[in-house]
Design a protein around this motif. Structure first.
Motif, PDB file in Angstrom:
ATOM      1  N   GLY A   8      67.432  -0.837   6.438  1.00  0.00           N
ATOM      2  CA  GLY A   8      67.516   0.714   6.518  1.00  0.00           C
ATOM      3  C   GLY A   8      66.728   1.412   5.740  1.00  0.00           C
ATOM      4  O   GLY A   8      66.830   1.442   4.499  1.00  0.00           O
ATOM      5  N   GLY A   9      65.811   2.183   6.350  1.00  0.00           N
ATOM      6  CA  GLY A   9      64.889   2.790   5.272  1.00  0.00           C
ATOM      7  C   GLY A   9      65.217   4.424   5.170  1.00  0.00           C
ATOM      8  O   GLY A   9      64.485   5.214   5.252  1.00  0.00           O
ATOM      9  N   GLY A  10      66.591   4.546   5.325  1.00  0.00           N
ATOM     10  CA  GLY A  10      66.827   6.187   5.386  1.00  0.00           C
ATOM     11  C   GLY A  10      67.034   6.410   3.879  1.00  0.00           C
ATOM     12  O   GLY A  10      66.519   5.953   3.109  1.00  0.00           O
ATOM     13  N   THR A  11      67.860   7.680   3.587  1.00  0.00           N
ATOM     14  CA  THR A  11      68.137   8.095   2.177  1.00  0.00           C
ATOM     15  C   THR A  11      68.690   6.935   1.398  1.00  0.00           C
ATOM     16  O   THR A  11      67.905   6.625   0.178  1.00  0.00           O
ATOM     17  CB  THR A  11      69.021   9.250   2.324  1.00  0.00           C
ATOM     18  OG1 THR A  11      68.630  10.150   3.340  1.00  0.00           O
ATOM     19  CG2 THR A  11      69.105   9.821   1.128  1.00  0.00           C
ATOM     20  N   GLY A  12      69.634   6.325   1.708  1.00  0.00           N
ATOM     21  CA  GLY A  12      70.071   5.260   0.561  1.00  0.00           C
ATOM     22  C   GLY A  12      68.992   4.083   0.723  1.00  0.00           C
ATOM     23  O   GLY A  12      69.186   3.523  -0.489  1.00  0.00           O
ATOM     24  N   GLY A  13      68.339   3.646   1.674  1.00  0.00           N
ATOM     25  CA  GLY A  13      67.528   2.591   1.556  1.00  0.00           C
ATOM     26  C   GLY A  13      66.179   2.970   0.526  1.00  0.00           C
ATOM     27  O   GLY A  13      65.859   2.156  -0.134  1.00  0.00           O
ATOM     28  N   VAL A  38      63.162  -2.393   5.357  1.00  0.00           N
ATOM     29  CA  VAL A  38      62.994  -2.656   6.989  1.00  0.00           C
ATOM     30  C   VAL A  38      63.853  -1.448   7.697  1.00  0.00           C
ATOM     31  O   VAL A  38      64.824  -1.161   7.206  1.00  0.00           O
ATOM     32  CB  VAL A  38      63.788  -3.934   7.138  1.00  0.00           C
ATOM     33  CG1 VAL A  38      63.496  -4.145   8.884  1.00  0.00           C
ATOM     34  CG2 VAL A  38      63.055  -5.054   6.628  1.00  0.00           C
ATOM     35  N   ASP A  39      62.956  -0.927   8.577  1.00  0.00           N
ATOM     36  CA  ASP A  39      63.561   0.213   9.448  1.00  0.00           C
ATOM     37  C   ASP A  39      63.189  -0.156  10.826  1.00  0.00           C
ATOM     38  O   ASP A  39      62.229  -0.769  11.130  1.00  0.00           O
ATOM     39  CB  ASP A  39      63.439   1.426   8.926  1.00  0.00           C
ATOM     40  CG  ASP A  39      64.391   2.421   9.366  1.00  0.00           C
ATOM     41  OD1 ASP A  39      65.543   2.721   8.641  1.00  0.00           O
ATOM     42  OD2 ASP A  39      64.390   2.855  10.785  1.00  0.00           O
ATOM     43  N   LYS A  40      64.338   0.205  11.820  1.00  0.00           N
ATOM     44  CA  LYS A  40      63.780   0.042  13.374  1.00  0.00           C
ATOM     45  C   LYS A  40      62.744   1.218  13.511  1.00  0.00           C
ATOM     46  O   LYS A  40      62.239   1.202  14.619  1.00  0.00           O
ATOM     47  CB  LYS A  40      64.865   0.218  14.104  1.00  0.00           C
ATOM     48  CG  LYS A  40      65.780   1.518  14.103  1.00  0.00           C
ATOM     49  CD  LYS A  40      67.060   1.464  14.945  1.00  0.00           C
ATOM     50  CE  LYS A  40      67.719   2.761  14.704  1.00  0.00           C
ATOM     51  NZ  LYS A  40      69.013   2.552  15.620  1.00  0.00           N
ATOM     52  N   ASN A  41      62.632   2.397  12.815  1.00  0.00           N
ATOM     53  CA  ASN A  41      61.576   3.497  13.042  1.00  0.00           C
ATOM     54  C   ASN A  41      60.306   3.307  12.282  1.00  0.00           C
ATOM     55  O   ASN A  41      60.646   2.898  10.864  1.00  0.00           O
ATOM     56  CB  ASN A  41      62.579   4.678  13.204  1.00  0.00           C
ATOM     57  CG  ASN A  41      63.550   4.873  14.160  1.00  0.00           C
ATOM     58  OD1 ASN A  41      63.343   4.500  15.330  1.00  0.00           O
ATOM     59  ND2 ASN A  41      64.809   5.151  13.849  1.00  0.00           N
ATOM     60  N   ARG A  47      66.576  14.224   6.187  1.00  0.00           N
ATOM     61  CA  ARG A  47      67.419  15.260   7.102  1.00  0.00           C
ATOM     62  C   ARG A  47      68.140  16.467   6.489  1.00  0.00           C
ATOM     63  O   ARG A  47      68.176  17.219   7.557  1.00  0.00           O
ATOM     64  CB  ARG A  47      68.724  14.294   7.674  1.00  0.00           C
ATOM     65  CG  ARG A  47      68.194  13.097   8.463  1.00  0.00           C
ATOM     66  CD  ARG A  47      69.316  12.521   9.361  1.00  0.00           C
ATOM     67  NE  ARG A  47      68.929  11.144   9.940  1.00  0.00           N
ATOM     68  CZ  ARG A  47      69.478  10.315  10.098  1.00  0.00           C
ATOM     69  NH1 ARG A  47      70.930  10.128   9.564  1.00  0.00           N
ATOM     70  NH2 ARG A  47      69.165   9.191  10.611  1.00  0.00           N
ATOM     71  N   PRO A  48      68.420  16.355   5.251  1.00  0.00           N
ATOM     72  CA  PRO A  48      68.907  17.742   4.849  1.00  0.00           C
ATOM     73  C   PRO A  48      67.715  18.891   4.960  1.00  0.00           C
ATOM     74  O   PRO A  48      68.405  20.048   5.382  1.00  0.00           O
ATOM     75  CB  PRO A  48      69.121  17.413   3.209  1.00  0.00           C
ATOM     76  CG  PRO A  48      69.422  15.997   3.070  1.00  0.00           C
ATOM     77  CD  PRO A  48      68.534  15.344   4.401  1.00  0.00           C
ATOM     78  N   TYR A  50      66.264  19.476   7.679  1.00  0.00           N
ATOM     79  CA  TYR A  50      66.330  19.955   9.136  1.00  0.00           C
ATOM     80  C   TYR A  50      67.145  21.486   9.089  1.00  0.00           C
ATOM     81  O   TYR A  50      66.943  21.995  10.194  1.00  0.00           O
ATOM     82  CB  TYR A  50      66.822  19.053   9.937  1.00  0.00           C
ATOM     83  CG  TYR A  50      66.029  18.038  10.329  1.00  0.00           C
ATOM     84  CD1 TYR A  50      64.500  18.470  10.480  1.00  0.00           C
ATOM     85  CD2 TYR A  50      65.921  16.374  10.344  1.00  0.00           C
ATOM     86  CE1 TYR A  50      63.625  17.374  10.894  1.00  0.00           C
ATOM     87  CE2 TYR A  50      65.240  15.499  10.872  1.00  0.00           C
ATOM     88  CZ  TYR A  50      63.879  16.053  11.099  1.00  0.00           C
ATOM     89  OH  TYR A  50      62.763  15.213  11.393  1.00  0.00           O
ATOM     90  N   LEU A  51      67.983  21.939   7.855  1.00  0.00           N
ATOM     91  CA  LEU A  51      68.804  22.965   8.075  1.00  0.00           C
ATOM     92  C   LEU A  51      67.684  23.955   7.918  1.00  0.00           C
ATOM     93  O   LEU A  51      67.589  25.119   8.599  1.00  0.00           O
ATOM     94  CB  LEU A  51      69.312  23.060   6.722  1.00  0.00           C
ATOM     95  CG  LEU A  51      70.740  22.064   6.659  1.00  0.00           C
ATOM     96  CD1 LEU A  51      71.447  22.071   5.451  1.00  0.00           C
ATOM     97  CD2 LEU A  51      71.866  22.485   7.763  1.00  0.00           C
TER      98      LEU A  51
END
Ligand SMILES: Cc1cc2nc3c(=O)[nH]c(=O)nc-3n(C[C@H](O)[C@H](O)[C@H](O)COP(=O)(O)OP(=O)(O)OC[C@H]3O[C@@H](n4cnc5c(N)ncnc54)[C@H](O)[C@@H]3O)c2cc1C
Length: 67
Positions: A8-13, A38-41, A47-48, A50-51
């Motif tokens: 997971g290459g989101g914020t936490g990763g 590793v991430d699927k995308n 994301r924050p 996007y506000l």
């Protein structure tokens, strides 16, 4: 060589990968450790932000990085 896989290459990763790479800097340089993120995308989205996109103040491409 030890291999560390972060799923997971989101914020936490990204935070974990950054901290681990700083903490294990010497081991990485001397090729004792290798870190895989590793991430699927292929895109990472902050994301924050996007506000600001939703309110029309910023363009979404500023907050998307392609690996
Ligand atoms: C509009 C908005 C505003 C926000 N504002 C804030 C804020 O001000 N402060 C704050 O703290 N938080 C904020 N958040 C929340 C914050 O973005 C999330 O809490 C954070 O992104 C969660 O991080 P994560 O790493 O747990 O998950 P994610 O960032 O969702 O990362 C998970 C990753 O795992 C990958 N993945 C999932 N399944 C698989 C699989 N099977 N194989 C490979 N990869 C996979 C996904 O592609 C994704 O990249 C906001 C969210 C939004 C939408």
């Amino acid at each position: 060589m030890k291999k560390i896989v972060i799923l997971g290459g989101g914020t936490g990763g990204v935070v974990v990968a950054t901290r681990l790479s700083k903490y294990l800097h010497q081991e990485i340089i001397s090729e004792k450790v290798k870190i895989f993120l590793v991430d699927k995308n292929k895109n990472h989205e902050f994301r924050p932000s996007y506000l600001w996109v939703a309110t029309g103040n910023k363009k979404s491409r500023r907050y998307i990085k392609t690996t």
